[in-house]
Design a protein around this motif. Structure first.
Motif, short mmCIF file in Angstrom:
data_model
loop_
_atom_site.label_atom_id
_atom_site.label_comp_id
_atom_site.label_asym_id
_atom_site.label_seq_id
_atom_site.Cartn_x
_atom_site.Cartn_y
_atom_site.Cartn_z
N SER A 22 0.82 -1.22 0.00
CA SER A 22 0.00 0.00 0.00
C SER A 22 0.85 1.26 0.00
CB SER A 22 -0.92 0.01 1.23
OG SER A 22 -1.83 -1.05 1.19
N ALA A 23 1.95 1.23 0.74
CA ALA A 23 2.79 2.43 0.85
C ALA A 23 4.17 2.02 1.36
CB ALA A 23 2.15 3.45 1.79
N CYS A 24 5.13 2.89 1.11
CA CYS A 24 6.49 2.64 1.57
C CYS A 24 7.17 3.97 1.85
CB CYS A 24 7.28 1.86 0.51
SG CYS A 24 9.04 1.61 0.92
N MET A 25 7.85 4.05 2.98
CA MET A 25 8.64 5.23 3.32
C MET A 25 10.03 4.79 3.77
SD MET A 25 7.53 6.38 7.17
CE MET A 25 9.18 7.02 7.43
N MET A 26 10.96 5.70 3.63
CA MET A 26 12.34 5.44 4.03
C MET A 26 12.70 6.37 5.18
SD MET A 26 15.72 5.38 1.57
CE MET A 26 15.53 7.09 1.04
N TYR A 27 13.63 5.95 6.02
CA TYR A 27 14.18 6.82 7.07
C TYR A 27 15.68 6.60 7.12
CZ TYR A 27 14.19 2.57 10.02
OH TYR A 27 14.40 1.31 10.53
N ILE A 45 7.33 -0.46 5.37
CA ILE A 45 6.54 -0.91 4.22
C ILE A 45 5.18 -1.35 4.74
CG2 ILE A 45 6.38 -2.56 2.32
CD1 ILE A 45 9.45 -2.58 2.25
N PHE A 46 4.15 -0.74 4.21
CA PHE A 46 2.79 -1.00 4.68
C PHE A 46 2.07 -1.92 3.70
CE2 PHE A 46 4.19 2.97 6.52
CZ PHE A 46 3.90 2.77 7.87
N ARG A 54 -0.87 -13.39 4.78
CA ARG A 54 -0.15 -14.33 3.93
C ARG A 54 1.06 -13.70 3.23
NH1 ARG A 54 -5.12 -13.31 1.41
NH2 ARG A 54 -4.99 -12.41 -0.71
N PHE A 55 1.38 -12.48 3.61
CA PHE A 55 2.53 -11.80 3.00
C PHE A 55 3.82 -12.40 3.53
CE2 PHE A 55 5.76 -8.44 2.82
CZ PHE A 55 5.66 -8.05 1.48
N ASP A 56 4.73 -12.77 2.64
CA ASP A 56 6.01 -13.40 3.00
C ASP A 56 7.12 -12.34 2.88
OD1 ASP A 56 8.36 -14.84 3.23
OD2 ASP A 56 7.62 -16.55 2.06
N SER A 57 7.44 -11.69 4.00
CA SER A 57 8.41 -10.60 3.97
C SER A 57 9.81 -11.08 3.60
CB SER A 57 8.44 -9.88 5.32
OG SER A 57 8.77 -10.78 6.37
N LYS A 58 10.18 -12.25 4.09
CA LYS A 58 11.51 -12.77 3.78
C LYS A 58 11.68 -13.00 2.28
CE LYS A 58 14.83 -16.25 5.37
NZ LYS A 58 15.06 -17.35 6.34
N ARG A 59 10.66 -13.57 1.68
CA ARG A 59 10.70 -13.80 0.23
C ARG A 59 10.74 -12.47 -0.51
NH1 ARG A 59 6.80 -14.66 -3.88
NH2 ARG A 59 7.51 -16.12 -5.48
N TRP A 60 9.97 -11.49 -0.03
CA TRP A 60 9.93 -10.18 -0.69
C TRP A 60 11.31 -9.52 -0.65
CZ3 TRP A 60 10.51 -4.92 -0.31
CH2 TRP A 60 9.75 -4.12 -1.18
N ILE A 61 11.95 -9.55 0.51
CA ILE A 61 13.28 -8.94 0.64
C ILE A 61 14.29 -9.65 -0.25
CG2 ILE A 61 15.21 -8.50 2.23
CD1 ILE A 61 13.11 -8.25 4.48
N SER A 62 14.22 -10.97 -0.29
CA SER A 62 15.21 -11.75 -1.06
C SER A 62 15.16 -11.45 -2.55
CB SER A 62 15.00 -13.24 -0.82
OG SER A 62 13.77 -13.68 -1.38
N LYS A 63 14.07 -10.86 -3.02
CA LYS A 63 13.96 -10.51 -4.43
C LYS A 63 14.40 -9.07 -4.72
CE LYS A 63 10.32 -13.82 -5.62
NZ LYS A 63 11.15 -14.53 -6.62
N HIS A 91 10.58 -2.68 8.29
CA HIS A 91 9.42 -2.81 9.16
C HIS A 91 8.22 -3.04 8.25
CE1 HIS A 91 11.59 -0.93 12.65
NE2 HIS A 91 12.25 -0.38 11.65
N PHE A 92 7.63 -4.23 8.30
CA PHE A 92 6.44 -4.53 7.51
C PHE A 92 5.22 -4.47 8.44
CE2 PHE A 92 9.82 -6.57 5.08
CZ PHE A 92 9.50 -6.20 3.78
#
Length: 267
Positions: A22-27, A45-46, A54-63, A91-92
């Motif tokens: 939905s949204a993403c910000m950086m700090y 990351i929202f 069912r969101f797989d954050s580890k898989r998302w980061i690895s890509k 932070h998801f």
């Protein structure tokens, strides 16, 4: 272009093309114009509420970029060690928790909110970021001065007690906390409080040469004589800071109490 900047671009592109985001910000450093080849990349990351379970954050980061290790640190931040030794912090959160951004205001100054914006499909992110603009919290207060003095006393007494007991490793660990609170008071005294929370950040440039020399005298190897010397030097500095700040702030401790600490360490 730095590798970190390429990673930031990749993340932005992934967010744009991933319907679950939905949204993403950086700090961090890259939002303050301080990023360099050694800096981390750090994101909130929202995730769309209906897919978050069912969101797989580890898989998302690895890509995002070749990665050697992904894990949760002690703060439950998901950390990626990319193959080029760059650190990423992620932070998801469900997008229903986006208003957590409002709580960031108390942590410091955000000089460039435009650089914090990565992606948003909700039109809620930028208004929240705008709320972070302007001056940061006032660090030069009685409350903060007493926080640093009082916690110095607590950490100092614990560190000296375990040193006297012979727990030198534990005393050395405690010295880190003692140093933190002194640095916060040094920053208040020198009116350089941008990094008050992260008191060692940019220390070499932020504080005066004399104060930096004093800081060196607060460091120690795992040796009883060195530890005793370091703890004594912190006490000398805290007395100096008390004398410098006492006329400007209402301080809980007083000179008589500080002299009592001198007597205690010499027993």
């Amino acid at each position: 272009m730095l590798i970190q900047e390429k990673i930031i671009d990749i993340i932005k592109n992934k967010c744009i093309h991933d319907n679950s985001i939905s949204a993403c910000m950086m700090y961090g450093s890259f939002t303050k114009g301080q990023g360099d080849q050694y800096s981390d990349v750090e994101f909130y990351i929202f995730i769309a509420n209906d897919v978050v379970d069912r969101f797989d954050s580890k898989r998302w980061i690895s890509k995002v970029y070749p990665v050697d290790l992904i894990f949760y640190n002690e703060y439950r931040t998901e950390v990626a060690i990319f193959s080029n030794m760059i650190r990423g912090e992620f932070h998801f959160l469900p997008d229903s928790e986006m208003e957590i951004i409002k709580s960031f205001k108390r942590t410091g100054v955000f000089p460039d909110i435009e650089s914090m914006y990565i992606y948003d499909s909700t039109e809620r992110l930028m208004p929240l970021l705008v709320g972070l603009s302007g001056s940061g919290p006032d660090r030069m207060t009685d409350e903060n001065v007493n926080f640093a003095f009082n916690n110095f006393v607590n950490a100092w007494l614990m560190g000296v007690n375990v040193m006297k007991r012979g727990e030198l490793a534990r005393s050395l660990e405690g010295l880190i906390h003692v140093q933190k609170y002194i640095l916060q008071l040094i920053r208040i005294h020198e009116k350089n409080v941008e990094h008050w929370l992260n008191s060692t950040k940019n220390l070499e440039a932020d504080i005066s040469p004399n104060s930096y020399k004093d800081y060196v005298s607060f460091t120690s190897k795992l040796d009883k004589n060195e530890l005793n010397h370091a703890y004594m030097n912190t006490l000398k500095k805290i007395e100096e800071l008390y004398n410098a700040l006492n006329s400007h702030y209402s301080i809980d401790v007083d000179g008589k109490f500080i002299r009592k600490l001198f007597s205690y360490i010499n027993q």
